[in-house]
Design a protein around this motif. Structure first.
Motif, PDB file in Angstrom:
ATOM      1  N   ASP A 173       1.010  -1.324   0.122  1.00  0.00           N
ATOM      2  CA  ASP A 173       0.006  -0.046   0.172  1.00  0.00           C
ATOM      3  C   ASP A 173       0.955   1.283   0.014  1.00  0.00           C
ATOM      4  N   LEU A 174       0.903   1.907  -1.054  1.00  0.00           N
ATOM      5  CA  LEU A 174       1.726   3.210  -1.262  1.00  0.00           C
ATOM      6  C   LEU A 174       1.115   4.243  -0.543  1.00  0.00           C
ATOM      7  N   ASP A 175       2.056   4.838   0.305  1.00  0.00           N
ATOM      8  CA  ASP A 175       1.481   6.085   0.984  1.00  0.00           C
ATOM      9  C   ASP A 175       1.619   7.289   0.070  1.00  0.00           C
ATOM     10  N   SER A 176       1.055   8.362   0.665  1.00  0.00           N
ATOM     11  CA  SER A 176       0.708   9.662  -0.327  1.00  0.00           C
ATOM     12  C   SER A 176       2.139  10.262  -0.410  1.00  0.00           C
ATOM     13  N   ASP A 177       2.944  10.053   0.395  1.00  0.00           N
ATOM     14  CA  ASP A 177       4.504  10.589   0.171  1.00  0.00           C
ATOM     15  C   ASP A 177       5.058  10.146  -0.954  1.00  0.00           C
ATOM     16  N   LEU A 178       5.037   8.915  -1.093  1.00  0.00           N
ATOM     17  CA  LEU A 178       5.821   8.093  -2.267  1.00  0.00           C
ATOM     18  C   LEU A 178       5.033   8.394  -3.418  1.00  0.00           C
ATOM     19  N   ILE A 179       3.741   8.353  -3.564  1.00  0.00           N
ATOM     20  CA  ILE A 179       3.140   8.648  -4.877  1.00  0.00           C
ATOM     21  C   ILE A 179       3.290  10.118  -5.198  1.00  0.00           C
ATOM     22  N   VAL A 199      -9.492   8.134   1.196  1.00  0.00           N
ATOM     23  CA  VAL A 199     -10.098   9.502   0.547  1.00  0.00           C
ATOM     24  C   VAL A 199      -8.803  10.609   1.071  1.00  0.00           C
ATOM     25  N   GLY A 200      -8.518  10.130   2.056  1.00  0.00           N
ATOM     26  CA  GLY A 200      -7.318  11.186   2.785  1.00  0.00           C
ATOM     27  C   GLY A 200      -6.226  11.109   2.033  1.00  0.00           C
ATOM     28  N   LYS A 201      -5.764  10.069   1.612  1.00  0.00           N
ATOM     29  CA  LYS A 201      -4.510   9.918   0.665  1.00  0.00           C
ATOM     30  C   LYS A 201      -4.724  10.523  -0.594  1.00  0.00           C
ATOM     31  N   LEU A 202      -5.892  10.247  -1.273  1.00  0.00           N
ATOM     32  CA  LEU A 202      -6.167  11.067  -2.532  1.00  0.00           C
ATOM     33  C   LEU A 202      -6.392  12.478  -2.274  1.00  0.00           C
ATOM     34  N   THR A 203      -6.737  13.164  -1.269  1.00  0.00           N
ATOM     35  CA  THR A 203      -6.859  14.477  -1.073  1.00  0.00           C
ATOM     36  C   THR A 203      -5.510  15.074  -0.979  1.00  0.00           C
ATOM     37  N   ARG A 204      -4.491  14.271  -0.210  1.00  0.00           N
ATOM     38  CA  ARG A 204      -3.046  14.753   0.276  1.00  0.00           C
ATOM     39  C   ARG A 204      -2.364  14.697  -1.211  1.00  0.00           C
ATOM     40  N   ILE A 205      -2.560  13.667  -2.186  1.00  0.00           N
ATOM     41  CA  ILE A 205      -1.625  13.858  -3.458  1.00  0.00           C
ATOM     42  C   ILE A 205      -2.486  14.973  -4.265  1.00  0.00           C
ATOM     43  N   CYS A 206      -3.735  14.954  -4.173  1.00  0.00           N
ATOM     44  CA  CYS A 206      -4.186  16.197  -5.103  1.00  0.00           C
ATOM     45  C   CYS A 206      -3.696  17.523  -4.904  1.00  0.00           C
ATOM     46  N   SER A 240     -14.329  13.213  -3.970  1.00  0.00           N
ATOM     47  CA  SER A 240     -13.235  13.514  -4.703  1.00  0.00           C
ATOM     48  C   SER A 240     -13.079  14.593  -5.595  1.00  0.00           C
ATOM     49  N   SER A 241     -14.396  14.944  -6.233  1.00  0.00           N
ATOM     50  CA  SER A 241     -14.410  15.895  -6.968  1.00  0.00           C
ATOM     51  C   SER A 241     -14.032  17.259  -6.529  1.00  0.00           C
ATOM     52  N   TYR A 242     -14.534  17.449  -5.290  1.00  0.00           N
ATOM     53  CA  TYR A 242     -14.388  18.660  -4.424  1.00  0.00           C
ATOM     54  C   TYR A 242     -12.907  18.596  -3.976  1.00  0.00           C
ATOM     55  N   ALA A 243     -12.051  17.576  -4.185  1.00  0.00           N
ATOM     56  CA  ALA A 243     -10.604  17.545  -3.696  1.00  0.00           C
ATOM     57  C   ALA A 243      -9.912  17.602  -4.778  1.00  0.00           C
ATOM     58  N   ASN A 244     -10.512  18.194  -6.045  1.00  0.00           N
ATOM     59  CA  ASN A 244      -9.754  18.250  -7.355  1.00  0.00           C
ATOM     60  C   ASN A 244      -9.053  16.755  -7.872  1.00  0.00           C
ATOM     61  N   ALA A 245      -9.785  15.995  -7.408  1.00  0.00           N
ATOM     62  CA  ALA A 245      -9.171  14.802  -8.153  1.00  0.00           C
ATOM     63  C   ALA A 245      -9.860  14.350  -9.693  1.00  0.00           C
TER      64      ALA A 245
END
Length: 353
Positions: A173-179, A199-206, A240-245
């Motif tokens: 499971d890749l974390d947001s920092d690595l991605i 969703v938290g990971k998605l938000t951080r990457i976005c 996710s749309s509101y997180a700019n995914a």
């Protein structure tokens, strides 16, 4: 195009083709690989039919992914279904629709080989998962995981998406920092599919890759391939749309393509017109419930639903078992399934299968 620069062309049957097929936000579906009864040979007619059906609804295909039983396919079979999908789309006047192909294998070396084969067959992009066979070694080794996608991105003739799916990779499971580091440092990476459902990971990457400055600070090797952040399920498209995914790659797109495209469009539009949000939330609840229920039936359940709805679907390859008739009947009659079937029929203009 980056593919042509490396001696590969993402056109029909691998032939040179001037069509540019950008990777854009929206709904993608991991297309099942269909098999003939008894022989388990490829059922290319059903594949062609389904790829075109999904594309006409606005859903773009991912060939040879998890839903496509990539693990059960030989290299030559993956090449065959990529070619068949490209032929079908071009024959239907859908030349602009891109194809993502699953090219993850056990080793970095073989994955790179398959990326090249996929590009020559007509794929525009690849998506790569890390094998879980040696997860005991890899799961906690950030350096090794980073090196895996870095090398593949450097050597692939077409852009590569990261596929993060702990359930199919032994818990890796890749974390947001690595991605985020990979997105910054590897210009031939074109996105990530988060089937971890985080969703938290998605938000951080976005927060990094969807910032307007990202594309100028870290330009992609292929300008048609920005770094997209895509969910692996349909149950969080609105947030996710509101997180700019940028949408989702979801198996539910096979069963309810019109519904998910409408949901994505509403999710985007509601940010400018809040009056659309209640309808987006209504559709989101229906899609989330259906995704939750259908996903538990796995590949065999999705194929059985396609058989019921469209007249094709068939069985998974062994050793995956078919869904039991009684279990399928319960799945079909489940309120979550009936709700989304009703919406899908309304949006597609059809009142019956």
């Amino acid at each position: 195009m980056a593919a042509a620069e490396n001696g590969f062309h993402n056109g029909t049957n691998g032939a040179a083709h001037p069509v540019s097929r950008p990777l854009t936000a929206g709904i993608y579906a991991p297309i099942p690989t269909f098999f003939l009864p008894e022989s388990e040979d490829l059922d290319l007619d059903s594949l062609r039919t389904h790829v075109v059906r999904a594309a006409k609804a606005g859903v773009r295909p991912l060939i040879a992914g998890s839903m496509g039983e990539a693990l059960h396919l030989t290299h030559s079979e993956r090449v065959t279904i990529i070619k068949a999908a490209r032929q079908a789309l071009d024959g239907a006047g859908l030349e602009q629709i891109p194809i993502i192909a699953g090219t993850g294998t056990g080793s970095t070396r073989e994955t790179v080989e398959l990326c090249k084969e996929a590009a020559a067959a007509g794929a525009d992009y690849t998506i790569v998962i890390a094998s879980g066979y040696y997860a005991g070694v890899l799961a906690g080794n950030k350096r090794a995981l980073k090196a895996f996608w870095t090398e593949i991105a450097e050597k692939s003739p077409i852009p590569v998406l990261i596929y993060n799916y702990p359930g199919a990779s032994g818990g890796i499971d890749l974390d947001s920092d690595l991605i985020t580091e990979l997105a910054i440092e590897s210009p031939n990476l074109a996105g990530v599919k988060l089937t971890c459902g985080n969703v938290g990971k998605l938000t951080r990457i976005c927060g990094t890759v969807s910032d307007p400055s990202f594309s100028s600070l870290y330009p992609r090797k292929n300008p048609d391939a920005p770094f997209l952040v895509l969910g692996g399920y349909a149950d969080f498209l609105v947030p996710s749309s509101y997180a700019n995914a940028h949408g989702a790659i979801t198996g539910l797109g096979n069963v309810a393509p019109y519904t998910l495209v409408k949901l994505f469009e509403l999710s985007q539009a509601a940010q400018k017109d809040p009056s659309l949000l209640p309808e987006a939330q209504r559709l989101q609840a229906i899609a989330a419930n259906a995704d939750f229920t259908i996903a538990k039936a796995s590949i065999s359940g999705t194929k059985a639903l396609l058989e019921k709805l469209y007249g094709y679907g068939g069985l998974p390859r062994k050793p995956l078992p078919p869904i039991e008739p009684g279990v399928f009947e319960a799945l079909w009659l489940h309120p979550h399934v009936q709700d989304i079937v009703k919406v899908e029929r309304e949006l597609s203009g059809k009142s019956s299968p």
